[in-house]
Design a protein around this motif. Structure first.
Motif, PDB file in Angstrom:
ATOM      1  N   MET A  86      51.484  41.033  44.080  1.00  0.00           N
ATOM      2  CA  MET A  86      51.705  40.934  42.732  1.00  0.00           C
ATOM      3  C   MET A  86      49.845  41.104  42.169  1.00  0.00           C
ATOM      4  N   THR A  87      48.729  40.173  43.387  1.00  0.00           N
ATOM      5  CA  THR A  87      48.358  40.365  42.521  1.00  0.00           C
ATOM      6  C   THR A  87      47.671  41.339  43.126  1.00  0.00           C
ATOM      7  N   TRP A  88      47.188  42.378  44.065  1.00  0.00           N
ATOM      8  CA  TRP A  88      46.686  43.635  44.158  1.00  0.00           C
ATOM      9  C   TRP A  88      47.420  44.604  42.767  1.00  0.00           C
ATOM     10  N   GLU A  89      48.835  44.395  43.104  1.00  0.00           N
ATOM     11  CA  GLU A  89      48.925  44.866  41.449  1.00  0.00           C
ATOM     12  C   GLU A  89      48.533  44.697  39.998  1.00  0.00           C
ATOM     13  N   LEU A  90      48.276  43.088  39.939  1.00  0.00           N
ATOM     14  CA  LEU A  90      47.754  43.210  38.682  1.00  0.00           C
ATOM     15  C   LEU A  90      45.867  43.328  38.233  1.00  0.00           C
ATOM     16  N   ASP A  91      45.294  43.259  39.328  1.00  0.00           N
ATOM     17  CA  ASP A  91      44.382  43.420  39.871  1.00  0.00           C
ATOM     18  C   ASP A  91      44.058  45.271  39.902  1.00  0.00           C
ATOM     19  N   THR A  92      44.988  46.165  40.027  1.00  0.00           N
ATOM     20  CA  THR A  92      44.786  47.444  40.276  1.00  0.00           C
ATOM     21  C   THR A  92      45.256  48.056  38.550  1.00  0.00           C
ATOM     22  N   ALA A  93      45.998  47.374  37.598  1.00  0.00           N
ATOM     23  CA  ALA A  93      46.336  47.343  36.461  1.00  0.00           C
ATOM     24  C   ALA A  93      45.164  47.254  35.619  1.00  0.00           C
ATOM     25  N   LEU A  94      44.810  46.224  35.534  1.00  0.00           N
ATOM     26  CA  LEU A  94      42.977  46.437  35.143  1.00  0.00           C
ATOM     27  C   LEU A  94      42.119  47.383  35.472  1.00  0.00           C
ATOM     28  N   ALA A  95      41.079  47.659  36.724  1.00  0.00           N
ATOM     29  CA  ALA A  95      41.065  47.891  36.960  1.00  0.00           C
ATOM     30  C   ALA A  95      41.087  49.443  36.572  1.00  0.00           C
ATOM     31  N   CYS A  96      42.478  49.592  36.096  1.00  0.00           N
ATOM     32  CA  CYS A  96      42.753  50.728  35.052  1.00  0.00           C
ATOM     33  C   CYS A  96      42.784  51.002  34.091  1.00  0.00           C
ATOM     34  N   GLN A  97      42.106  49.804  33.136  1.00  0.00           N
ATOM     35  CA  GLN A  97      42.666  49.991  32.132  1.00  0.00           C
ATOM     36  C   GLN A  97      44.097  49.509  31.635  1.00  0.00           C
ATOM     37  N   ILE A  98      44.806  49.171  31.964  1.00  0.00           N
ATOM     38  CA  ILE A  98      46.219  49.451  31.812  1.00  0.00           C
ATOM     39  C   ILE A  98      46.175  48.183  31.194  1.00  0.00           C
ATOM     40  N   PRO A  99      47.047  47.797  30.347  1.00  0.00           N
ATOM     41  CA  PRO A  99      47.368  46.435  29.744  1.00  0.00           C
ATOM     42  C   PRO A  99      48.273  45.147  29.922  1.00  0.00           C
ATOM     43  N   ILE A 100      47.994  44.000  30.536  1.00  0.00           N
ATOM     44  CA  ILE A 100      49.048  43.697  31.163  1.00  0.00           C
ATOM     45  C   ILE A 100      49.075  42.204  30.352  1.00  0.00           C
ATOM     46  N   ILE A 101      50.795  42.266  30.355  1.00  0.00           N
ATOM     47  CA  ILE A 101      51.808  40.769  29.751  1.00  0.00           C
ATOM     48  C   ILE A 101      52.457  40.626  30.581  1.00  0.00           C
ATOM     49  N   GLY A 102      51.918  39.049  30.480  1.00  0.00           N
ATOM     50  CA  GLY A 102      53.068  37.677  31.024  1.00  0.00           C
ATOM     51  C   GLY A 102      53.719  37.904  30.847  1.00  0.00           C
ATOM     52  N   VAL A 103      55.339  37.776  31.263  1.00  0.00           N
ATOM     53  CA  VAL A 103      56.245  37.084  30.963  1.00  0.00           C
ATOM     54  C   VAL A 103      56.640  35.803  31.431  1.00  0.00           C
ATOM     55  N   ILE A 104      57.197  35.149  30.536  1.00  0.00           N
ATOM     56  CA  ILE A 104      57.865  33.293  31.126  1.00  0.00           C
ATOM     57  C   ILE A 104      59.322  33.483  31.977  1.00  0.00           C
ATOM     58  N   PRO A 105      59.552  33.401  32.448  1.00  0.00           N
ATOM     59  CA  PRO A 105      60.946  33.541  33.226  1.00  0.00           C
ATOM     60  C   PRO A 105      61.643  32.852  32.486  1.00  0.00           C
ATOM     61  N   TRP A 106      62.665  32.346  32.142  1.00  0.00           N
ATOM     62  CA  TRP A 106      63.298  31.814  31.565  1.00  0.00           C
ATOM     63  C   TRP A 106      64.302  30.155  32.377  1.00  0.00           C
ATOM     64  N   GLY A 107      63.019  29.317  31.108  1.00  0.00           N
ATOM     65  CA  GLY A 107      63.571  28.022  31.730  1.00  0.00           C
ATOM     66  C   GLY A 107      62.386  27.756  32.309  1.00  0.00           C
ATOM     67  N   GLN A 108      61.240  28.359  32.409  1.00  0.00           N
ATOM     68  CA  GLN A 108      59.750  27.832  33.713  1.00  0.00           C
ATOM     69  C   GLN A 108      58.980  27.143  32.400  1.00  0.00           C
ATOM     70  N   GLU A 109      58.014  26.175  32.854  1.00  0.00           N
ATOM     71  CA  GLU A 109      57.508  25.569  32.072  1.00  0.00           C
ATOM     72  C   GLU A 109      56.032  25.786  32.505  1.00  0.00           C
TER      73      GLU A 109
END
Length: 134
Positions: free
Chosen positions: A81-104
């Motif tokens: 996941m870290t690699w995927e997100l860093d790759t997305a940033l390098a490629c200028q693809i926007p990232i949206i964090g989705v907080i799973p149901w019930g997670q604090e």
């Protein structure tokens, strides 16, 4: 005619049920067309070669309009996941964090890389996709 969004969901394989739930949530939303581009347990990249897997994943990430990152705390411990997100940033693809149901608590890996983080709510997720997708 509504836009067709290509979405890559960054997720931990040990929590694949969250991926399926998110896909079902977005697929059931009327007037919102999505195509998911990530690798899944059902449609894996059949290789043990990390460089090959990264090449395939990078192509999938680059072809996406937005990355949804499942922001459970487990994401902090996923090298992929870290690699995927860093790759997305390098490629200028926007990232949206989705907080799973019930997670604090949410993953610092996701939080530090996302444009925004949204709760597990169809309209919040759709609104963020429409706002940030390229």
């Amino acid at each position: 005619m509504s836009k067709n969004y290509k979405i890559f969901v960054s997720h931990a394989w040990a929590h694949s049920q969250d991926l399926l739930s998110l896909q079902n949530l977005l697929n059931s939303r009327g007037y919102f067309n999505v195509e998911f581009t990530e690798a899944t347990k059902e449609i894996p990249i059949n290789s043990q070669n990390a460089n090959y897997i990264k090449t395939v994943l990078k192509t999938k990430i680059q072809s996406s309009d937005v990355i949804l990152a499942l922001a459970g705390v487990y994401a902090t411990h996923s090298e992929w996941m870290t690699w995927e997100l860093d790759t997305a940033l390098a490629c200028q693809i926007p990232i949206i964090g989705v907080i799973p149901w019930g997670q604090e608590k949410i993953s610092s890996v996701v939080y530090s890389r996302s444009k925004t983080d949204v709760r597990w709510n169809t309209e919040s997720i759709v609104e963020a996709i429409r706002k940030y997708a390229k």
